[in-house]
Design a protein around this motif. Structure first.
Motif, PDB file in Angstrom:
ATOM      1  N   ALA A 144     -15.917 -19.360  -7.885  1.00 56.42           N
ATOM      2  CA  ALA A 144     -15.698 -20.186  -6.693  1.00 56.42           C
ATOM      3  C   ALA A 144     -15.938 -19.387  -5.417  1.00 56.42           C
ATOM      4  CB  ALA A 144     -14.283 -20.763  -6.710  1.00 56.42           C
ATOM      5  N   GLU A 145     -15.429 -18.178  -5.369  1.00 55.13           N
ATOM      6  CA  GLU A 145     -15.611 -17.324  -4.186  1.00 55.13           C
ATOM      7  C   GLU A 145     -17.091 -17.018  -3.950  1.00 55.13           C
ATOM      8  OE1 GLU A 145     -13.449 -16.432  -1.948  1.00 55.13           O
ATOM      9  OE2 GLU A 145     -11.492 -16.613  -2.890  1.00 55.13           O
ATOM     10  N   GLU A 146     -17.821 -16.769  -5.035  1.00 54.87           N
ATOM     11  CA  GLU A 146     -19.258 -16.500  -4.900  1.00 54.87           C
ATOM     12  C   GLU A 146     -19.982 -17.721  -4.330  1.00 54.87           C
ATOM     13  OE1 GLU A 146     -23.274 -15.838  -7.540  1.00 54.87           O
ATOM     14  OE2 GLU A 146     -21.345 -15.514  -8.521  1.00 54.87           O
ATOM     15  N   LEU A 147     -19.605 -18.906  -4.796  1.00 59.11           N
ATOM     16  CA  LEU A 147     -20.225 -20.125  -4.272  1.00 59.11           C
ATOM     17  C   LEU A 147     -19.905 -20.346  -2.800  1.00 59.11           C
ATOM     18  CD1 LEU A 147     -20.051 -22.901  -6.992  1.00 59.11           C
ATOM     19  CD2 LEU A 147     -22.034 -22.184  -5.682  1.00 59.11           C
ATOM     20  N   LEU A 148     -18.676 -20.054  -2.398  1.00 56.80           N
ATOM     21  CA  LEU A 148     -18.326 -20.156  -0.979  1.00 56.80           C
ATOM     22  C   LEU A 148     -19.253 -19.290  -0.141  1.00 56.80           C
ATOM     23  CD1 LEU A 148     -14.405 -20.053  -0.850  1.00 56.80           C
ATOM     24  CD2 LEU A 148     -15.889 -21.945  -0.191  1.00 56.80           C
ATOM     25  N   GLU A 149     -19.485 -18.085  -0.625  1.00 51.16           N
ATOM     26  CA  GLU A 149     -20.357 -17.153   0.092  1.00 51.16           C
ATOM     27  C   GLU A 149     -21.804 -17.637   0.106  1.00 51.16           C
ATOM     28  OE1 GLU A 149     -21.578 -12.559  -0.529  1.00 51.16           O
ATOM     29  OE2 GLU A 149     -19.427 -13.001  -0.614  1.00 51.16           O
ATOM     30  N   ARG A 150     -22.308 -18.068  -1.046  1.00 53.76           N
ATOM     31  CA  ARG A 150     -23.701 -18.538  -1.122  1.00 53.76           C
ATOM     32  C   ARG A 150     -23.949 -19.750  -0.236  1.00 53.76           C
ATOM     33  NH1 ARG A 150     -25.423 -18.908  -7.333  1.00 53.76           N
ATOM     34  NH2 ARG A 150     -27.495 -19.235  -6.456  1.00 53.76           N
ATOM     35  N   LEU A 151     -22.941 -20.615  -0.113  1.00 56.57           N
ATOM     36  CA  LEU A 151     -23.085 -21.820   0.699  1.00 56.57           C
ATOM     37  C   LEU A 151     -22.660 -21.591   2.151  1.00 56.57           C
ATOM     38  CD1 LEU A 151     -21.800 -24.443  -1.881  1.00 56.57           C
ATOM     39  CD2 LEU A 151     -24.175 -24.019  -1.193  1.00 56.57           C
ATOM     40  N   GLN A 152     -22.210 -20.375   2.453  1.00 54.96           N
ATOM     41  CA  GLN A 152     -21.799 -19.991   3.808  1.00 54.96           C
ATOM     42  C   GLN A 152     -20.687 -20.893   4.349  1.00 54.96           C
ATOM     43  OE1 GLN A 152     -25.801 -20.192   5.404  1.00 54.96           O
ATOM     44  NE2 GLN A 152     -25.949 -17.953   5.379  1.00 54.96           N
ATOM     45  N   ILE A 153     -19.691 -21.124   3.498  1.00 56.41           N
ATOM     46  CA  ILE A 153     -18.515 -21.895   3.892  1.00 56.41           C
ATOM     47  C   ILE A 153     -17.474 -20.912   4.417  1.00 56.41           C
ATOM     48  CG2 ILE A 153     -16.678 -23.458   3.119  1.00 56.41           C
ATOM     49  CD1 ILE A 153     -19.493 -24.715   2.978  1.00 56.41           C
ATOM     50  N   GLU A 154     -17.049 -21.111   5.647  1.00 53.60           N
ATOM     51  CA  GLU A 154     -16.078 -20.223   6.282  1.00 53.60           C
ATOM     52  C   GLU A 154     -14.661 -20.610   5.881  1.00 53.60           C
ATOM     53  OE1 GLU A 154     -17.018 -17.604   8.064  1.00 53.60           O
ATOM     54  OE2 GLU A 154     -19.140 -18.153   7.826  1.00 53.60           O
ATOM     55  N   ARG A 155     -13.758 -19.645   5.882  1.00 58.52           N
ATOM     56  CA  ARG A 155     -12.358 -19.870   5.482  1.00 58.52           C
ATOM     57  C   ARG A 155     -11.679 -20.942   6.337  1.00 58.52           C
ATOM     58  NH1 ARG A 155     -11.042 -18.298   0.504  1.00 58.52           N
ATOM     59  NH2 ARG A 155     -12.320 -16.519   0.016  1.00 58.52           N
ATOM     60  N   GLN A 156     -11.996 -20.990   7.613  1.00 54.02           N
ATOM     61  CA  GLN A 156     -11.336 -21.967   8.487  1.00 54.02           C
ATOM     62  C   GLN A 156     -11.758 -23.397   8.169  1.00 54.02           C
ATOM     63  OE1 GLN A 156     -13.405 -19.562   9.636  1.00 54.02           O
ATOM     64  NE2 GLN A 156     -14.883 -20.412  11.082  1.00 54.02           N
ATOM     65  N   GLU A 157     -12.809 -23.580   7.393  1.00 55.10           N
ATOM     66  CA  GLU A 157     -13.254 -24.913   7.000  1.00 55.10           C
ATOM     67  C   GLU A 157     -12.525 -25.430   5.761  1.00 55.10           C
ATOM     68  OE1 GLU A 157     -17.853 -25.205   8.013  1.00 55.10           O
ATOM     69  OE2 GLU A 157     -17.370 -23.302   7.013  1.00 55.10           O
ATOM     70  N   LEU A 158     -11.815 -24.544   5.067  1.00 53.71           N
ATOM     71  CA  LEU A 158     -11.136 -24.931   3.833  1.00 53.71           C
ATOM     72  C   LEU A 158      -9.963 -25.861   4.129  1.00 53.71           C
ATOM     73  CD1 LEU A 158     -11.153 -21.591   1.812  1.00 53.71           C
ATOM     74  CD2 LEU A 158     -12.854 -23.435   1.855  1.00 53.71           C
ATOM     75  N   VAL A 159      -9.732 -26.774   3.203  1.00 54.53           N
ATOM     76  CA  VAL A 159      -8.697 -27.800   3.328  1.00 54.53           C
ATOM     77  C   VAL A 159      -7.709 -27.615   2.186  1.00 54.53           C
ATOM     78  CG1 VAL A 159      -8.292 -30.290   3.298  1.00 54.53           C
ATOM     79  CG2 VAL A 159     -10.351 -29.379   4.398  1.00 54.53           C
ATOM     80  N   ASP A 160      -6.421 -27.673   2.521  1.00 54.19           N
ATOM     81  CA  ASP A 160      -5.406 -27.459   1.491  1.00 54.19           C
ATOM     82  C   ASP A 160      -4.831 -28.738   0.920  1.00 54.19           C
ATOM     83  OD1 ASP A 160      -4.131 -28.053   3.871  1.00 54.19           O
ATOM     84  OD2 ASP A 160      -2.472 -26.672   3.560  1.00 54.19           O
TER      85      ASP A 160
END
Length: 177
Positions: A144-160
């Motif tokens: 999952a972390e690798e995919l976040l990086e590959r898709l350039q999703i920033e931490r502040q965009e994450l939803v809890d």
């Protein structure tokens, strides 16, 4: 129960992310209209997902409300009478909310990538790394972390929160989670 690692993020540019995911994905996506009714459930979440025609899925799941990768345990049963089941469950348990969305579903190995257009909320990316019995949560989180990086999703965009909770918060912004 089956397990997966989930991540959800709010997205600003549906088309740009669609193009990125399409380059990575294992094939063309499926477009799925979903109507999810949530029921009062003290030990997790219970939702009835109505799909095209008379198909539906009753899904029970347990997942923490936190941003970033999180483990979800779930059980799923298929129904050919979602309307009747919704009525029965509503009478028995009461409804807790409803989420209507159009999901663009891509596959990438053991991961389901969802581009969701959620009525009343906007656009989101959600992905689920399906874990087999031998895989650890840490292995799924690494994927999952690798995919976040590959898709350039920033931490502040994450939803809890779940979509149903985001809709409730939007309707009642001053209520506690």
């Amino acid at each position: 129960m089956a397990r997966n690692i989930e991540i959800k993020a709010r997205i600003d540019d549906f088309s740009a992310l669609y193009a990125k995911i399409a380059l990575l994905a294992d094939g063309v996506p499926d477009i799925i209209d979903q109507d999810d009714t949530f029921f009062v459930c003290p030990h997790g979440r219970l939702k009835l997902r109505t799909l095209a025609g008379s198909r539906g899925e009753l899904i029970f799941y347990q997942r923490p409300d936190k941003a970033g990768p999180k483990t979800s345990f779930y059980a799923l049963s298929v129904t050919e009478d979602p309307d009747g089941l919704r009525e029965t469950l509503s009478l028995a348990y009461g409804t807790a909310g409803r989420v209507i969305k159009q999901r663009t579903l891509f596959r990438l190995g053991q991961t389901r990538l969802h581009l969701d257009r959620v009525s009343g909320l906007g656009d989101f990316l959600e992905f689920e790394v399906e874990l087999d019995d031998q895989q650890t949560e840490a292995q799924g989180i690494a994927i999952a972390e690798e995919l976040l990086e590959r898709l350039q999703i920033e931490r502040q965009e994450l939803v809890d929160l779940a979509y149903v909770d985001l809709l409730k918060l939007k309707a009642h912004p001053h209520s506690a989670r």
